[in-house]
Design a protein around this motif. Sequence first.
Motif, short mmCIF file in Angstrom:
data_model
loop_
_atom_site.label_atom_id
_atom_site.label_comp_id
_atom_site.label_asym_id
_atom_site.label_seq_id
_atom_site.Cartn_x
_atom_site.Cartn_y
_atom_site.Cartn_z
N ASN A 1 0.83 -1.21 0.00
CA ASN A 1 0.00 0.00 0.00
C ASN A 1 0.86 1.25 0.00
N ASP A 2 1.96 1.22 0.77
CA ASP A 2 2.85 2.37 0.84
C ASP A 2 3.59 2.56 -0.49
N CYS B 1 2.61 1.73 -3.46
CA CYS B 1 1.71 2.17 -4.52
C CYS B 1 1.18 3.58 -4.28
N ASN B 2 1.52 4.15 -3.13
CA ASN B 2 1.13 5.52 -2.81
C ASN B 2 2.28 6.45 -3.14
N GLU B 3 2.03 7.37 -4.06
CA GLU B 3 3.11 8.28 -4.50
C GLU B 3 3.72 9.05 -3.33
N ASP B 4 2.91 9.33 -2.31
CA ASP B 4 3.39 10.09 -1.15
C ASP B 4 3.76 9.18 0.02
N GLY B 5 3.92 7.90 -0.23
CA GLY B 5 4.26 6.95 0.83
C GLY B 5 5.63 7.23 1.42
N GLN C 1 2.18 11.28 -12.35
CA GLN C 1 0.99 10.65 -11.80
C GLN C 1 -0.25 11.02 -12.61
#
Length: 282
Positions: free
Chosen positions: A213-214, A216-220, A268
Amino acid sequence: MKDQVEKLSRIPNVRAIYRDGIEETDRIIREGALDYLFGALELLVGDSSFREQLHHFSVSTIVVDEFHTIASWGEKDEEDRQAFRKWFSYLGELRSVFPEASLLALSATCTRKISKRVKKVLNCRDNTLEIPMSPDKPNIKVVTKKLANSVDQGMAWMVDALDSIAKTVIYCNSIQDVSKLYVYLTSEVPNSVNYCEMFHSETPKAKKEKMLNDLCNEDGLLKITIATSALGMGIDVPKTNNVILYGVPQQMVKIIQEIDATEIYEEQDEFDAFMSSDFEFE
């Protein structure tokens, strides 16, 4: 598969579901409230009671992603040891359940030898259409460098840039190498424990999901992922600029799989525009 289900579910009027063995999920599947069904072979083919339920579905297409794993995971190895996941070799049974359904098999790293073996398992006809494509991508640059055979000498360059490095995946050939790199980097740069993690077959499931999840999150927060080949095969990690192979894999298939493991979008906005496009399904 969960990643793909989430993306399909963003498309209006498309119902996708991942069979995870949970009763509530199975209830939705029994009611037929879906357009796309994803699942592991152990649950789709290996579960005899569920396979009986499949007979009641109207299936137009069977899709097999990463079909090269049928040969590498579904058959006995060279030392005649049992298959890693034996139900992969029973995949062809789905064609007998749905004889009129089309079959689409996909792989980015299949060799000609593996293709011949897999086509037999899938009961492919002689007139099966094959569409070969080069794995080469214009936005991927491959650089090689011979390093000293020790972690500290080989990875010293990375320590200097660790705090400012872009999102990076480091692939290793063994869990032991993953551990060595992690200990080295977090010892040299203690602050890196906040954005550096290990991903391999022994990583707890809950932690794997959190990391994915992290990623795949651009702001992870996760910037450095040290992994074995347990991480790969279709994962989309936006803004990944570096994939490092620590130790060259023994097979060309694995090299291609690892350097091509992440779909890299320059912006993105490109990804968002792609997912919001109008789709037509036939």
